[in-house]
Design an enzyme around this catalytic site. Structure first.
Site, PDB file in Angstrom:
ATOM      1  N   HIS A   1       0.842  -1.124   0.005  1.00 62.15           N
ATOM      2  CA  HIS A   1       0.004  -0.170  -0.107  1.00 62.15           C
ATOM      3  C   HIS A   1       0.948   1.082  -0.050  1.00 62.15           C
ATOM      4  O   HIS A   1       0.503   2.248  -0.660  1.00 62.15           O
ATOM      5  CB  HIS A   1      -0.940   0.181   1.209  1.00 62.15           C
ATOM      6  CG  HIS A   1      -2.036   1.042   1.028  1.00 62.15           C
ATOM      7  ND1 HIS A   1      -2.212   1.822   0.178  1.00 62.15           N
ATOM      8  CD2 HIS A   1      -3.509   0.883   1.531  1.00 62.15           C
ATOM      9  CE1 HIS A   1      -3.236   2.733   0.291  1.00 62.15           C
ATOM     10  NE2 HIS A   1      -4.166   1.950   1.026  1.00 62.15           N
TER      11      HIS A   1
ATOM     12  N   ASP B   1      -7.699  -7.926 -19.341  1.00 64.33           N
ATOM     13  CA  ASP B   1      -7.664  -9.254 -20.162  1.00 64.33           C
ATOM     14  C   ASP B   1      -6.289  -9.665 -20.065  1.00 64.33           C
ATOM     15  O   ASP B   1      -5.615  -8.939 -21.022  1.00 64.33           O
ATOM     16  CB  ASP B   1      -8.533  -8.656 -21.262  1.00 64.33           C
ATOM     17  CG  ASP B   1      -8.529  -9.923 -22.246  1.00 64.33           C
ATOM     18  OD1 ASP B   1      -8.147 -10.951 -21.828  1.00 64.33           O
ATOM     19  OD2 ASP B   1      -9.268  -9.727 -23.157  1.00 64.33           O
TER      20      ASP B   1
END
Length: 483
Positions: free
Chosen positions: A162, A421
């Site tokens: 993070h 994708d």
């Protein structure tokens, strides 16, 4: 059961800059652990028989290539003597795991984070090791057991540090990696990162705060309590809520057409100003969540409560940060304190207005610059404002906690979540990888929803105390207008 078949340390395909890379004070705010997420795919008809080894080879090669540009992800973090995180760009590499599961799709329970099996699909980070030994990017590609007629499914679990990246940055990286994997050409303006974090440096010399930064002050406690330790220890659970476009429009109509008197200022009644722009989906759905949570907890009517959330400040600063800024460009904000009675009995427009006022604060360049200077004043005392990483069984009364009687909101509605994708089609599910230890709701567009201007289906990733979740869900659906 998931079996790890192979482990790869992936380094950039070409030499990359070495040495320390400045982490902004904004990067210091967030928990120092990794953010877990999961992508699940059902290969297209002509790719049903998935060859995991071929996929891994392709993903490993493209990861090595994309890390030329995102080379900070191959470095390691260190602690300074003052408790500050620093990034050493030493190209020690990212971790890529190849795995196979013997479990059926049904055993993963729609991949919701409250199912312990989900943890098998996301790389595990061993936080008992020194921080400078921990990879900042870990990914696991797992072939799942599908039905005979369905072919193979696979999941990509990601854990990203993070302090290096907020959600927008993480999604941009994953989409660029997927784009390379499927053989598409990268767009330098959108797919490559802007790495210089000095744009978020505070004033020099440091200016005193120009605003009251309530977002960094202690949040309300349950009446009669002196700390939140009891609430920290309570178990949270998860629910995935789906609002169709008609439900969203009903809530927006309710908030934007209500002209009932909703408050008093200096003794003068105030009415919702219809001349303002309509309340957004985030403001309206956030208000609805806050109201449902306040009802479900069954606290005293006089109980103070707030909502806290983060605003993306890339376009808020003057000059603005590049849209492809890679790092944490989030500004925390908080609503004014309201009573449970106000939130549960006033019109939805009243509650939405409170969220709007918090949005406006971090939409103001001067407020954000003041916040940057305010945060810089905590040098050496970061734990007082840093979102904590709570290890199991360890709780502290002097660190932030965002649960009962308050709640955290998040919005992923502007993020291109479903563009990852890898060559087998877009994911049919994306979600968080674990149950948040406090009450949090994240609002996102549903899959295949390209309408960013209102009216689309929405999903809500809801984390809430287990003892109140059933009531929350009941109120959530009951309070949606019938027309």
């Amino acid at each position: 059961m998931v079996t790890i078949l192979d482990t790869h340390i992936v380094i950039p395909k070409e030499d990359t800059p070495k040495g320390l890379l400045h982490l902004s004070d904004n990067d210091q705010l967030w928990r120092w652990s990794h953010t877990p997420s999961i992508y699940v795919y059902k290969p297209k008809q002509n790719n049903k028989k998935l060859n995991l080894s071929v996929l891994l080879e392709r993903m490993r090669d493209s990861l090595s290539e994309i890390l030329i540009h995102y080379y900070p992800l191959t470095g390691r973090l260190n602690w300074t003597n003052g408790g500050r995180l620093e990034l050493d760009c030493n190209a020690k590499g990212a971790l890529l795991l190849e795995a196979e599961s013997s479990k059926s799709m049904a055993e993963y329970d729609d991949f919701l984070p409250h199912n312990p099996s989900i943890n098998e699909l996301i790389p595990t980070v061993d936080y008992s090791r020194p921080i400078n030994e921990l990879p900042l990017l870990l990914a696991q590609v797992t072939k799942l057991k599908g039905n005979d007629d369905d072919g193979s499914y696979f999941a990509v679990g990601v854990a990203m540090s993070h302090p290096l990246a907020d959600g927008i940055s993480a999604i941009r990286f994953i989409n660029a990696w997927a784009k390379l994997t499927r053989g598409a050409t990268l767009d330098p303006a959108n797919d490559l990162p802007f790495l210089d974090r000095t744009n978020l440096k505070p004033s020099h010399p440091l200016n005193p705060p120009r605003f009251d930064h309530a977002e960094f002050k202690p949040l309300p406690l349950i009446l009669g309590r002196t700390n939140n330790l009891e609430e920290q220890k309570k178990k949270t659970t998860f629910a995935l809520l789906k609002l169709n476009s008609k439900d969203v429009q009903k809530l927006k109509k309710n908030a934007n057409t209500n002209t009932t008197v909703y408050g008093s200022e200096n003794g003068n009644d105030r009415i919702h100003d219809q001349s303002e722009r309509p309340y957004s989906r985030f403001e309206v759905i956030g208000a609805h969540i806050w109201r449902s949570a306040s009802k479900a907890r069954r606290l005293q009517e006089s109980q103070p409560t707030v909502v806290k959330f983060n605003g993306n400040i890339r376009s808020r600063l003057q000059p603005p940060l590049p849209h492809n800024y890679f790092g944490n460009a989030l500004a925390p904000t908080v609503t004014t304190i309201c009573s449970v009675k106000e939130i549960t009995t006033q019109p939805l427009s009243f509650v939405a207005q409170k969220i709007r006022e918090a949005v406006k604060k971090v939409s103001d360049h001067e407020y954000v610059k003041s916040q940057i200077d305010y945060v810089a004043g905590f040098e050496g005392r970061w734990d007082l404002i840093r979102t904590p990483y709570l290890e199991k069984g360890k709780y502290r009364a002097d660190v932030p906690f965002f649960g009962n009687p308050n709640i955290i909101l998040g919005s992923w509605m502007s993020m291109p979540l479903y563009e990852a994708d890898f060559g087998f089609g877009k994911p049919f599910y994306i979600g968080p990888g674990r149950v948040c230890p406090y009450d949090r709701a994240v609002i996102a567009l549903a899959p295949n929803d390209d309408d960013d201007n209102g009216g689309g289906d929405v999903v809500i990733f809801m984390h809430f105390q287990e003892e109140h979740m059933k009531d929350f869900i009941n109120f959530f659906w009951e309070d949606i207008p019938s027309k």
